[in-house]
Design a protein around this motif. Structure first.
Motif, mmCIF file in Angstrom:
data_model
loop_
_atom_site.group_PDB
_atom_site.id
_atom_site.type_symbol
_atom_site.label_atom_id
_atom_site.label_comp_id
_atom_site.label_asym_id
_atom_site.label_seq_id
_atom_site.Cartn_x
_atom_site.Cartn_y
_atom_site.Cartn_z
ATOM 1 N N ILE A 1 -9.826 0.463 5.774
ATOM 2 C CA ILE A 1 -10.651 -0.725 5.591
ATOM 3 C C ILE A 1 -9.887 -1.796 4.822
ATOM 4 O O ILE A 1 -9.903 -2.982 5.184
ATOM 5 C CB ILE A 1 -11.961 -0.354 4.865
ATOM 6 C CG1 ILE A 1 -12.816 0.533 5.759
ATOM 7 C CG2 ILE A 1 -12.727 -1.615 4.462
ATOM 8 C CD1 ILE A 1 -13.993 1.146 5.042
ATOM 9 N N ALA A 2 -9.195 -1.387 3.767
ATOM 10 C CA ALA A 2 -8.409 -2.335 2.979
ATOM 11 C C ALA A 2 -7.329 -2.986 3.842
ATOM 12 O O ALA A 2 -7.119 -4.212 3.776
ATOM 13 C CB ALA A 2 -7.783 -1.634 1.775
ATOM 14 N N ASP A 3 -6.658 -2.203 4.662
ATOM 15 C CA ASP A 3 -5.602 -2.734 5.530
ATOM 16 C C ASP A 3 -6.184 -3.709 6.557
ATOM 17 O O ASP A 3 -5.588 -4.758 6.865
ATOM 18 C CB ASP A 3 -4.877 -1.597 6.250
ATOM 19 C CG ASP A 3 -4.006 -0.767 5.322
ATOM 20 O OD1 ASP A 3 -3.724 -1.237 4.201
ATOM 21 O OD2 ASP A 3 -3.619 0.341 5.717
ATOM 22 N N THR A 4 -7.366 -3.374 7.083
ATOM 23 C CA THR A 4 -8.009 -4.254 8.064
ATOM 24 C C THR A 4 -8.374 -5.596 7.442
ATOM 25 O O THR A 4 -8.105 -6.664 8.013
ATOM 26 C CB THR A 4 -9.274 -3.586 8.622
ATOM 27 O OG1 THR A 4 -8.913 -2.380 9.299
ATOM 28 C CG2 THR A 4 -9.996 -4.519 9.592
ATOM 29 N N LEU A 5 -8.966 -5.539 6.253
ATOM 30 C CA LEU A 5 -9.356 -6.787 5.581
ATOM 31 C C LEU A 5 -8.140 -7.597 5.174
ATOM 32 O O LEU A 5 -8.133 -8.830 5.284
ATOM 33 C CB LEU A 5 -10.219 -6.475 4.363
ATOM 34 C CG LEU A 5 -11.591 -5.848 4.669
ATOM 35 C CD1 LEU A 5 -12.331 -5.538 3.383
ATOM 36 C CD2 LEU A 5 -12.415 -6.773 5.552
ATOM 37 N N ALA A 6 -7.087 -6.920 4.698
ATOM 38 C CA ALA A 6 -5.862 -7.631 4.317
ATOM 39 C C ALA A 6 -5.265 -8.351 5.520
ATOM 40 O O ALA A 6 -4.788 -9.487 5.417
ATOM 41 C CB ALA A 6 -4.852 -6.652 3.724
ATOM 42 N N ALA A 7 -5.291 -7.693 6.686
ATOM 43 C CA ALA A 7 -4.752 -8.319 7.904
ATOM 44 C C ALA A 7 -5.597 -9.516 8.318
ATOM 45 O O ALA A 7 -5.064 -10.548 8.768
ATOM 46 C CB ALA A 7 -4.697 -7.289 9.030
ATOM 47 N N GLU A 8 -6.925 -9.396 8.174
ATOM 48 C CA GLU A 8 -7.799 -10.513 8.533
ATOM 49 C C GLU A 8 -7.597 -11.702 7.599
ATOM 50 O O GLU A 8 -7.615 -12.857 8.037
ATOM 51 C CB GLU A 8 -9.255 -10.044 8.507
ATOM 52 C CG GLU A 8 -9.580 -9.066 9.632
ATOM 53 C CD GLU A 8 -10.985 -8.517 9.569
ATOM 54 O OE1 GLU A 8 -11.409 -7.861 10.553
ATOM 55 O OE2 GLU A 8 -11.670 -8.741 8.547
ATOM 56 N N ILE A 9 -7.381 -11.412 6.315
ATOM 57 C CA ILE A 9 -7.110 -12.491 5.351
ATOM 58 C C ILE A 9 -5.777 -13.153 5.668
ATOM 59 O O ILE A 9 -5.658 -14.379 5.684
ATOM 60 C CB ILE A 9 -7.137 -11.942 3.920
ATOM 61 C CG1 ILE A 9 -8.567 -11.527 3.548
ATOM 62 C CG2 ILE A 9 -6.604 -12.968 2.925
ATOM 63 C CD1 ILE A 9 -8.669 -10.734 2.268
ATOM 64 N N ALA A 10 -4.758 -12.329 5.925
ATOM 65 C CA ALA A 10 -3.432 -12.872 6.263
ATOM 66 C C ALA A 10 -3.474 -13.693 7.535
ATOM 67 O O ALA A 10 -2.734 -14.677 7.691
ATOM 68 C CB ALA A 10 -2.426 -11.732 6.395
ATOM 69 N N ALA B 1 -12.103 0.183 -1.288
ATOM 70 C CA ALA B 1 -11.194 -0.691 -0.540
ATOM 71 C C ALA B 1 -11.100 -2.066 -1.192
ATOM 72 O O ALA B 1 -9.992 -2.619 -1.353
ATOM 73 C CB ALA B 1 -11.674 -0.827 0.902
ATOM 74 N N LEU B 2 -12.237 -2.627 -1.598
ATOM 75 C CA LEU B 2 -12.237 -3.950 -2.231
ATOM 76 C C LEU B 2 -11.521 -3.906 -3.581
ATOM 77 O O LEU B 2 -10.801 -4.854 -3.944
ATOM 78 C CB LEU B 2 -13.670 -4.443 -2.411
ATOM 79 C CG LEU B 2 -14.465 -4.691 -1.120
ATOM 80 C CD1 LEU B 2 -15.884 -5.123 -1.447
ATOM 81 C CD2 LEU B 2 -13.777 -5.722 -0.233
ATOM 82 N N ALA B 3 -11.701 -2.811 -4.330
ATOM 83 C CA ALA B 3 -11.026 -2.680 -5.617
ATOM 84 C C ALA B 3 -9.517 -2.638 -5.445
ATOM 85 O O ALA B 3 -8.765 -3.204 -6.242
ATOM 86 C CB ALA B 3 -11.517 -1.422 -6.335
ATOM 87 N N ALA B 4 -9.050 -1.966 -4.392
ATOM 88 C CA ALA B 4 -7.612 -1.907 -4.136
ATOM 89 C C ALA B 4 -7.060 -3.290 -3.809
ATOM 90 O O ALA B 4 -5.968 -3.667 -4.264
ATOM 91 C CB ALA B 4 -7.335 -0.941 -2.982
ATOM 92 N N LEU B 5 -7.812 -4.073 -3.040
ATOM 93 C CA LEU B 5 -7.368 -5.432 -2.707
ATOM 94 C C LEU B 5 -7.414 -6.342 -3.928
ATOM 95 O O LEU B 5 -6.560 -7.229 -4.085
ATOM 96 C CB LEU B 5 -8.235 -6.006 -1.588
ATOM 97 C CG LEU B 5 -8.060 -5.342 -0.214
ATOM 98 C CD1 LEU B 5 -9.098 -5.865 0.766
ATOM 99 C CD2 LEU B 5 -6.653 -5.566 0.325
ATOM 100 N N THR C 1 -5.271 -9.794 -3.933
ATOM 101 C CA THR C 1 -5.746 -10.435 -2.705
ATOM 102 C C THR C 1 -7.159 -10.981 -2.872
ATOM 103 O O THR C 1 -7.521 -12.010 -2.286
ATOM 104 C CB THR C 1 -5.711 -9.435 -1.539
ATOM 105 O OG1 THR C 1 -4.396 -8.884 -1.429
ATOM 106 C CG2 THR C 1 -6.082 -10.098 -0.222
ATOM 107 N N LEU C 2 -7.963 -10.273 -3.666
ATOM 108 C CA LEU C 2 -9.357 -10.661 -3.897
ATOM 109 C C LEU C 2 -9.606 -10.807 -5.392
ATOM 110 O O LEU C 2 -8.845 -10.289 -6.210
ATOM 111 C CB LEU C 2 -10.319 -9.598 -3.346
ATOM 112 C CG LEU C 2 -10.202 -9.213 -1.881
ATOM 113 C CD1 LEU C 2 -11.176 -8.094 -1.555
ATOM 114 C CD2 LEU C 2 -10.448 -10.413 -0.975
ATOM 115 N N HIS C 3 -10.686 -11.490 -5.730
ATOM 116 C CA HIS C 3 -11.134 -11.511 -7.111
ATOM 117 C C HIS C 3 -12.657 -11.534 -7.127
ATOM 118 O O HIS C 3 -13.302 -12.024 -6.191
ATOM 119 C CB HIS C 3 -10.565 -12.700 -7.896
ATOM 120 C CG HIS C 3 -11.088 -14.030 -7.473
ATOM 121 N ND1 HIS C 3 -12.217 -14.603 -8.024
ATOM 122 C CD2 HIS C 3 -10.649 -14.913 -6.538
ATOM 123 C CE1 HIS C 3 -12.432 -15.776 -7.447
ATOM 124 N NE2 HIS C 3 -11.507 -15.988 -6.554
#
Length: 236
Positions: free
Chosen positions: A10-19, A49-53, A58-60
């Motif tokens: 999930i973290a990888d998916t969200l990171a890719a969508e943000i990128a 997943a959100l905590a890892a990002l 990547t997130l705050h």
């Protein structure tokens, strides 16, 4: 798929969508419940997943507001003529100020020394937040000799700009004489103001500004959110 692999996927998916630009800097993300429904997992897995990002920058999280895509750090030049609005505007963002305190009181020993004043001399104090695109970049406190600028607080209330308020008091130019920068961790009250977790990294800048004759006119401290500002120094 194991639970650990699930949150990482999930973290990888969200990171890719943000990128890829699906979520822009400053955008608020869907809620944990919405992500849980989307990915077919429980909220704990989404939270992991959100905590890892967030840990990766990547997130705050803004307390009581939600989870946001971290904005790119704003370049903030430290030079002889440092002007907040010019610095932020030069980075392509919209500057603003929120004033939390305007008061006149007796100076403390540190302020007296910095401004070359006698102990207990009245000073004007301005405290507030400096923002870019509505996001807090820094908390600040500025102290000025009250006798020299008797109407400063009234002008500050109208303009929300230190530079404009000083100009209205007759000081059209001033320069930075010294700057000290120290790395700190945000205590609870400051973290709340900067919309950061308690203990988040901050940069504290303590500076003295002087007029053309070298007379101190401002003693200020600024606490920058460490992940939102890149301080730059250019020889002048």
């Amino acid at each position: 798929m194991t639970r650990s692999a699930l949150w990482k996927s999930i973290a990888d998916t969200l990171a890719a969508e943000i990128a890829g630009g699906q979520y822009q800097p400053g955008d608020k993300l869907p809620t944990e419940a919405q992500f849980a429904t989307r990915f077919g997992v429980n909220r704990h897995t989404v939270r992991h997943a959100l905590a890892a990002l967030a840990e990766a920058g990547t997130l705050h999280t803004r307390r009581g507001a939600g989870v946001f895509v971290a904005a790119r750090p704003t370049d903030y030049a430290l030079g002889r003529r440092v002007r907040f609005h010019q610095n932020v505007a030069a980075s392509g963002r919209t500057p603003s100020r929120k004033i939390n305190l305007l008061e006149t009181r007796a100076c403390n020993p540190r302020e007296a020394e910095a401004l070359a004043l006698a102990a207990g001399t009245p000073v004007h104090v301005i405290e507030g937040l400096s923002l870019a695109d509505g996001q807090p970049l820094a908390s600040f406190r500025s102290v000025f000799p009250a006798a020299r600028f008797p109407d400063l607080l009234a002008h500050m209330a109208q303009t929300q700009s230190v530079t404009a308020a000083l100009a209205a008091c007759g000081l059209t130019d001033y320069t930075r004489a010294s700057t000290r920068i120290t790395a700190k961790r945000a205590p609870a009250v400051l973290a709340l103001a900067l919309q950061q977790p308690e203990g988040a990294p901050i940069l504290r800048s303590v500076a003295i500004n002087v007029d053309a004759a070298g007379v101190p006119v401002e003693y200020g401290a600024t606490w920058f959110a460490g992940d939102r500002v890149t301080l730059t120094v250019t020889p002048e």
